[in-house]
Scaffold this motif. Sequence first.
Motif, mmCIF file in Angstrom:
data_model
loop_
_atom_site.group_PDB
_atom_site.id
_atom_site.type_symbol
_atom_site.label_atom_id
_atom_site.label_comp_id
_atom_site.label_asym_id
_atom_site.label_seq_id
_atom_site.Cartn_x
_atom_site.Cartn_y
_atom_site.Cartn_z
ATOM 1 N N ASP A 134 0.827 -1.209 0.000
ATOM 2 C CA ASP A 134 0.000 0.000 0.000
ATOM 3 C C ASP A 134 0.860 1.258 0.000
ATOM 4 O O ASP A 134 0.580 2.232 -0.700
ATOM 5 C CB ASP A 134 -0.940 0.011 1.209
ATOM 6 C CG ASP A 134 -0.173 -0.067 2.521
ATOM 7 O OD1 ASP A 134 0.420 -1.131 2.799
ATOM 8 O OD2 ASP A 134 -0.144 0.929 3.259
ATOM 9 N N TYR A 135 1.922 1.250 0.776
ATOM 10 C CA TYR A 135 2.822 2.406 0.861
ATOM 11 C C TYR A 135 3.683 2.514 -0.398
ATOM 12 O O TYR A 135 3.829 3.589 -0.972
ATOM 13 C CB TYR A 135 3.701 2.269 2.095
ATOM 14 C CG TYR A 135 4.764 3.337 2.200
ATOM 15 C CD1 TYR A 135 4.445 4.601 2.694
ATOM 16 C CD2 TYR A 135 6.072 3.085 1.795
ATOM 17 C CE1 TYR A 135 5.412 5.593 2.774
ATOM 18 C CE2 TYR A 135 7.038 4.068 1.875
ATOM 19 C CZ TYR A 135 6.710 5.319 2.363
ATOM 20 O OH TYR A 135 7.665 6.298 2.441
ATOM 21 N N ILE A 136 4.230 1.394 -0.828
ATOM 22 C CA ILE A 136 5.132 1.385 -1.983
ATOM 23 C C ILE A 136 4.412 1.872 -3.240
ATOM 24 O O ILE A 136 5.004 2.536 -4.083
ATOM 25 C CB ILE A 136 5.724 -0.028 -2.177
ATOM 26 C CG1 ILE A 136 6.666 -0.351 -1.008
ATOM 27 C CG2 ILE A 136 6.446 -0.156 -3.514
ATOM 28 C CD1 ILE A 136 7.083 -1.808 -0.919
ATOM 29 N N LEU A 137 3.129 1.563 -3.353
ATOM 30 C CA LEU A 137 2.358 1.944 -4.541
ATOM 31 C C LEU A 137 1.427 3.122 -4.264
ATOM 32 O O LEU A 137 0.433 3.305 -4.964
ATOM 33 C CB LEU A 137 1.552 0.734 -5.035
ATOM 34 C CG LEU A 137 2.390 -0.496 -5.418
ATOM 35 C CD1 LEU A 137 1.483 -1.645 -5.823
ATOM 36 C CD2 LEU A 137 3.385 -0.167 -6.516
ATOM 37 N N SER A 138 1.758 3.933 -3.292
ATOM 38 C CA SER A 138 0.862 5.025 -2.900
ATOM 39 C C SER A 138 0.604 6.032 -4.017
ATOM 40 O O SER A 138 -0.440 6.677 -4.033
ATOM 41 C CB SER A 138 1.410 5.743 -1.665
ATOM 42 O OG SER A 138 2.679 6.298 -1.941
ATOM 43 N N GLU A 139 1.528 6.148 -4.968
ATOM 44 C CA GLU A 139 1.316 7.105 -6.058
ATOM 45 C C GLU A 139 0.497 6.521 -7.208
ATOM 46 O O GLU A 139 0.164 7.230 -8.153
ATOM 47 C CB GLU A 139 2.667 7.631 -6.582
ATOM 48 C CG GLU A 139 3.445 6.646 -7.426
ATOM 49 C CD GLU A 139 4.273 5.624 -6.647
ATOM 50 O OE1 GLU A 139 4.953 4.824 -7.294
ATOM 51 O OE2 GLU A 139 4.230 5.616 -5.402
#
Length: 195
Positions: free
Chosen positions: A105-110
């Motif tokens: 979720d954080y790694i793909l936040s963009e």
Amino acid sequence: MRKIITIGREFGAGGGEIGRKVARELGIQYYDRDLILRTAIASHNLDPEQVRKWDEKVPSSFGFAQSLFNFYNKPLDEELWQAQKDAIREMANRESCVIVGRNGDYILSEFDHCLRVFVHAGFDWRVRRMMGILNASEEQVMADAKSADRARKRYCEYYTGKTYGDSRNYDLTLNTEKLGIERAVQLVLAAAENL
């Protein structure tokens, strides 16, 4: 357009099972710890034995001596974190998929076309569920659950600065104790329709 679904989860809450079922229903790839680690190891030429040591763990100490002696080299845990980030981004850029764990979720936040899900349940329910799956004693499952939850919490907070399980970090949070696994799958599928 690609559909990316990330699933963060508490130990025993059913996040992996939900992820596999959602991926099967959508006809897309499913990536969990094993596939992400294999990709990370291969792409960064990491030693699998050393990777096993650092998997979803936070280094216990970083001090002057380590920074002095490893000034030009990243510590292995940092290399592994970067390798997993690269692997997850590559998977998400390449195809529609479900990614379980690894702070996806954080790694793909963009990524705009990403549904971020967190799966949780009461501790006692998770223990009872895993006792049936693992065929292990209550004491062992309780210890495993506490250890896994603690490690995931520290790992998330160390590498992302976010609070593990905080609903503000997700688009959808699901309590499988209340909803059950099948209803949770249906809710994820419904939420993913508009990605």
